[in-house]
Design an enzyme around this catalytic site. Structure first.
Site, mmCIF file in Angstrom:
data_model
loop_
_atom_site.group_PDB
_atom_site.id
_atom_site.type_symbol
_atom_site.label_atom_id
_atom_site.label_comp_id
_atom_site.label_asym_id
_atom_site.label_seq_id
_atom_site.Cartn_x
_atom_site.Cartn_y
_atom_site.Cartn_z
ATOM 1 N N GLU A 137 0.968 0.748 9.967
ATOM 2 C CA GLU A 137 -0.483 0.507 10.112
ATOM 3 C C GLU A 137 -1.177 1.729 10.702
ATOM 4 O OE1 GLU A 137 -2.027 -2.718 9.731
ATOM 5 O OE2 GLU A 137 -0.275 -4.010 9.584
ATOM 6 N N PHE A 196 -6.979 15.965 9.587
ATOM 7 C CA PHE A 196 -5.782 15.510 8.862
ATOM 8 C C PHE A 196 -5.941 15.548 7.349
ATOM 9 C CE2 PHE A 196 -7.288 11.177 7.963
ATOM 10 C CZ PHE A 196 -8.211 10.954 8.980
ATOM 11 N N LEU A 205 0.839 -1.203 0.000
ATOM 12 C CA LEU A 205 0.000 0.000 0.000
ATOM 13 C C LEU A 205 0.876 1.256 0.000
ATOM 14 C CD1 LEU A 205 -2.863 1.255 0.209
ATOM 15 C CD2 LEU A 205 -2.608 1.161 2.699
ATOM 16 N N ARG A 262 -4.698 -4.153 12.562
ATOM 17 C CA ARG A 262 -4.489 -3.260 13.717
ATOM 18 C C ARG A 262 -5.087 -3.850 14.983
ATOM 19 N NH1 ARG A 262 -6.358 2.033 10.192
ATOM 20 N NH2 ARG A 262 -4.317 2.421 9.250
#
Ligand SMILES: Cc1cc2nc3c(=O)[nH]c(=O)nc-3n(C[C@H](O)[C@H](O)[C@H](O)COP(=O)(O)OP(=O)(O)OC[C@H]3O[C@@H](n4cnc5c(N)ncnc54)[C@H](O)[C@@H]3O)c2cc1C
Length: 401
Positions: free
Chosen positions: A380, A400, A147, A260
């Site tokens: 992660e 963010f 990713l 996670r």
């Protein structure tokens, strides 16, 4: 005597897990069996060697089939695809026991289970599931998850990797970096943009022309886990290798939820090991004619550690129940990952100090846990980003993006 035992790095020390709030009373016999058998396997097969592997930057790839046989890969995926078919708390306990010994080994297992097998299971075609899942579960085949890109870490939606439909195949270009397992993986689940700029998953196999996996060296962290890049230079990807059942960022983010969650348990394992080692050392190490455990400053450190571990255990246990019921939210998972990894890192630092000079050696695990956890707090989703996810959840405003 500590000095005498001061472990030849070949000797696994005994371990008593802190269970201050009698969490074991909430665990079924099956959970305890799974946890203890994982603990025993790790004590025998990994603990005696992990210091040397980490010092030498070696990843125990020779053990992957044994890890598969132990049910470490995709524990909560169904038996119909050769997986253990356990629930989410079992999966968490397995991750806890693996990371109690080393975060790098847990990274290898959780990438395989949550980031390679899970997307194939969740988003793959029946043919893809039949072809890959049993081999991935057994460790006959290993995978990695691509990713992150050099210029797109916390913001994966900005990724540049892309593929074009060439009629009878797709043509993939781009690159990924910081990819766990990439240097030895047989397959890679890669996220890239289609011609409409939408993110989709593709399964790449080692040996495809134009596909390479250079190793990243010079790491001070996760040294028993191999990390690398994925480079795609006009790779022809067969059409049947596209994951058909997801489109958009929710594909990779869905897998990250699963991983996670496992990390939240894994961090407890690392914290337990640091705490237990420090407690044992503090009770035996004499300075100024009494054990250092008798001094208030050391008691403060130890008392705070066991308090934090207890809170971490309760958080992950409850999250595991929510996962089992299909009710856990991404935001709840963020909170547990962030809290537990930060707690474990703090415990690693404090416990290392309790061991004084000995704490910096490879004879004890803390320095290695501490360095490993610096990666775990970054990958992660970073510590900052998870905080902002909680902030967005409670205020309804994203800070963010
Ligand atoms: C050992 C290791 C293994 C990994 N394994 C994998 C893997 O298998 N597969 C994979 O795809 N990736 C993997 N990663 C990549 C990892 O997920 C990224 O490193 C992580 O997402 C952070 O991206 P970055 O390193 O580019 O940092 P950046 O995104 O550049 O962040 C740098 C700093 O800026 C902060 N920041 C960024 N954006 C904001 C914002 N909006 N507001 C406030 N602060 C912000 C961050 O919190 C961080 O402190 C791995 C990383 C490591 C170190």
């Amino acid at each position: 005597m500590i000095a005498k035992e001061k472990n030849s790095s070949k000797t696994a020390h005994p371990f008593e897990a802190p269970d201050y709030y009698l969490l074991d009373d909430l665990l079924s016999e099956e959970y305890i069996l799974i946890r203890n058998s994982t603990r025993d396997w790790m004590n025998t097969h990994i603990s005696p060697f992990i210091n040397d592997w980490a010092q030498n930057n070696e990843c125990p790839t020779h053990l992957v089939q044994e890890m598969g046989a132990q049910g470490f890969f995709g524990p909560s995926l169904p038996e119909s695809y050769g997986c253990p078919g356990l629930d989410e708390i079992s999966y968490g306990l397995i991750m806890q026991e693996i990371e109690r010994v080393d975060s790098g080994i847990r990274s290898m297992a959780s990438v395989q289970g949550s980031l390679v097998m899970y997307p194939i299971y969740k988003y793959g075609s029946e043919e893809q599931k039949q072809k890959y899942l049993p081999k991935l579960a057994s460790g006959e085949m290993m995978g990695c998850f691509g990713l992150t890109e050099p210029d797109h870490g916390s913001n994966p939606g900005g990724m540049l990797s892309n593929f074009r439909d060439m009629g009878d195949h797709y043509l993939l270009n781009g690159s990924k970096t910081w990819i766990s397992n990439s240097p030895f993986a047989d397959i890679a689940v890669v996220w890239a943009k289609n011609e409409n700029g939408r993110i989709q998953g593709l399964i790449l196999e080692r040996g495809m022309e134009g596909f390479s996996t250079p190793k990243i060296d010079n790491k001070w962290s996760l040294r028993a886990s191999h990390t690398g890049e994925l480079v795609f230079d006009n790779v022809k990807v067969p059409k049947e290798n596209l994951l058909p059942n997801v489109i958009g960022l929710k594909g990779p983010l869905g897998c990250l939820d699963k991983a996670r969650y496992g990390i939240s348990w894994g961090a407890i394992g690392a914290a337990m090991d640091c705490y237990y080692t420090a407690l044992r050392y503090a009770k035996e190490r004499i300075q100024f004619d009494k054990p250092i455990a008798g001094y208030q400053l050391q008691q403060k450190k130890l008392a705070e550690m066991v308090t934090e571990i207890t809170k971490m255990q309760l958080l992950s246990y409850r999250l595991g129940q929510l996962m089992n019921e299909g009710k856990a939210t991404t935001q709840q998972i963020s909170m547990a990952k962030r809290n537990n990894v930060a707690g474990a890192l703090e415990i690693a630092r404090e416990s290392r100090q309790i061991l004084g000079g000995m704490g910096i050696t490879g004879d004890y695990s803390m320095m290695r846990h501490m360095m490993n956890l610096e990666s775990v707090i970054t990958y992660e989703g970073t510590h900052d980003i998870h905080l902002l996810i909680t902030g967005m959840d409670i205020t309804g405003i994203s800070a963010f993006r």
